[in-house]
Write a protein that holds these residues in place. Structure first.
Motif, PDB file in Angstrom:
ATOM      1  N   UNK A 124       0.836  -1.201   0.000  1.00  0.00           N
ATOM      2  CA  UNK A 124       0.000   0.000   0.000  1.00  0.00           C
ATOM      3  C   UNK A 124       0.869   1.249   0.000  1.00  0.00           C
ATOM      4  N   UNK A 125       1.935   1.234   0.814  1.00  0.00           N
ATOM      5  CA  UNK A 125       2.844   2.383   0.834  1.00  0.00           C
ATOM      6  C   UNK A 125       3.501   2.585  -0.532  1.00  0.00           C
ATOM      7  N   UNK A 126       3.863   1.470  -1.184  1.00  0.00           N
ATOM      8  CA  UNK A 126       4.459   1.576  -2.514  1.00  0.00           C
ATOM      9  C   UNK A 126       3.458   2.152  -3.509  1.00  0.00           C
ATOM     10  N   UNK A 127       2.196   1.703  -3.405  1.00  0.00           N
ATOM     11  CA  UNK A 127       1.159   2.244  -4.291  1.00  0.00           C
ATOM     12  C   UNK A 127       0.954   3.732  -4.056  1.00  0.00           C
ATOM     13  N   UNK A 128       0.971   4.128  -2.783  1.00  0.00           N
ATOM     14  CA  UNK A 128       0.800   5.544  -2.478  1.00  0.00           C
ATOM     15  C   UNK A 128       1.984   6.368  -2.971  1.00  0.00           C
ATOM     16  N   UNK A 129       3.185   5.801  -2.874  1.00  0.00           N
ATOM     17  CA  UNK A 129       4.363   6.502  -3.389  1.00  0.00           C
ATOM     18  C   UNK A 129       4.255   6.668  -4.904  1.00  0.00           C
ATOM     19  N   UNK A 130       3.811   5.603  -5.580  1.00  0.00           N
ATOM     20  CA  UNK A 130       3.620   5.701  -7.028  1.00  0.00           C
ATOM     21  C   UNK A 130       2.536   6.725  -7.368  1.00  0.00           C
ATOM     22  N   UNK A 131       1.499   6.770  -6.514  1.00  0.00           N
ATOM     23  CA  UNK A 131       0.433   7.740  -6.753  1.00  0.00           C
ATOM     24  C   UNK A 131       0.951   9.171  -6.612  1.00  0.00           C
TER      25      UNK A 131
END
Length: 346
Positions: A124-131
């Motif tokens: 989730x943190x990786x997805x948020x960073x990508x976002x």
């Protein structure tokens, strides 16, 4: 009641009874064989039946009580696993299971579930960073797309409002000439002019609503939503009930995603719901942001709409939510309104 009897706890209790009664069967066969073949004087039929009866009367309640007590811990641990998995499905990836320090198979499963939750949290943190990175690129692309957007709006204005205004101009000129000669016919044309003017006004309002910026221009999510609601109050008869936590703080990329999802939800309510009241809540929970949107409109079959290939708005909302690691839940039924719950991890 019957459902509880099928639980794993009662399955263990039945297994204990199976073992006892099978053992009694074997013992009874041995005793009857000894009585009929060896014929010892101390062994009689009365003593055989009395012994077997006493064993059944004593061992049955004892085994049930012991297995019931012993399986209590197993049932509680399995219920803990079930609650933990339900918590993960709601997007609370920071939850963890406590270790029982028994080093058995269930404790191993608990450790693996904790590892799974940690991996989900990291993803989730990786997805948020990508976002966040995507948001920066989106801002740059927004500048490059300004000219194209202006051209599109010019085409929309020409195709919709401009043509309607031209028709209004032509009809009003014709009406002026008919006022003295044919007043009744002129009166009918005036009504048509009023309807066309109202239609042109609605077209312009729709264009202005789509002109709202994708970015919140630094005003924050709550301020942007309140501004959007105030704007809609001036243009429609919907009653809005809002409950926003002042402590809600999210990153810019999440703000934009949430704003667009809520904007799409309100747009659907305005176009399709035929509702009178809209309830909107935004709460700051321990590890997530919770948003609720509901209306008292006509409702629809939510599963069919999500599967419908033409329901781009709902699918886009769900995709936007999942893109930042959130969960999107939609409930609707004809005649009972629509409910949308969005949960975004911090």
């Amino acid at each position: 009641m019957l459902k509880h009897l099928k639980g794993i706890r009662f399955q263990f209790m039945r297994m204990e009874l199976y073992i006892i009664y099978f053992s009694l069967l074997v013992i009874s066969l041995i005793m009857f064989f000894t009585y009929s073949v060896l014929q010892p004087q101390w062994l009689t039929l009365q003593s055989i039946f009395l012994g077997l009866g006493l064993v059944v009367l004593i061992m049955t309640p004892v085994s049930l009580y012991v297995s019931f007590r012993k399986t209590k811990d197993l049932k509680e641990r399995l219920q803990t696993f079930s609650v933990f998995l339900s918590t993960l499905s709601q997007g609370k990836y920071s939850a963890r299971l406590l270790h029982y320090e028994k080093e058995d198979e269930l404790d191993t499963i608990g450790s693996e579930l904790n590892d799974l939750a940690k991996k989900l949290q990291d993803q989730v943190k990786s997805l948020q960073k990508l976002a966040d990175e995507k948001s920066e690129y989106a801002q740059q692309a927004h500048l490059a797309a300004t000219i194209e957007e202006r051209q599109r709006l010019a085409r929309d204005l020409h195709d919709a409002v401009s043509q309607q205004l031209f028709a209004l101009s032509m009809m009003s000129q014709a009406t002026v000439k008919l006022i003295d000669q044919k007043p009744e016919q002129a009166k009918g044309q005036v009504k048509e002019i009023a309807d066309m003017a109202l239609q042109a006004q609605n077209e312009m309002r729709a264009l202005l609503l789509h002109l709202r910026p994708v970015h919140l221009t630094g005003e924050g999510l709550q301020a942007g939503l309140l501004s959007l609601i105030e704007e809609l109050k001036k243009k429609c008869t919907l009653n809005f009930e809002t409950d926003f936590d002042a402590s809600v703080q999210v990153s810019q990329s999440k703000e934009e995603h949430l704003f667009r999802m809520i904007q799409e939800a309100l747009s659907n309510i305005l176009r399709h719901a035929n509702a009178h009241k809209v309830v909107m809540k935004m709460k700051d929970h321990q590890d997530s942001i919770y948003i609720h949107i509901s209306d008292d409109g006509e409702g629809f079959h939510s599963e069919e709409q999500l599967k419908n290939k033409t329901s781009y708005g709902l699918k886009t909302m769900k995709e936007r939510c999942e893109e930042i690691g959130g969960t999107f839940r939609l409930k609707s039924k004809e005649g009972e309104g629509t409910y949308i719950d969005i949960r975004i991890p911090k």
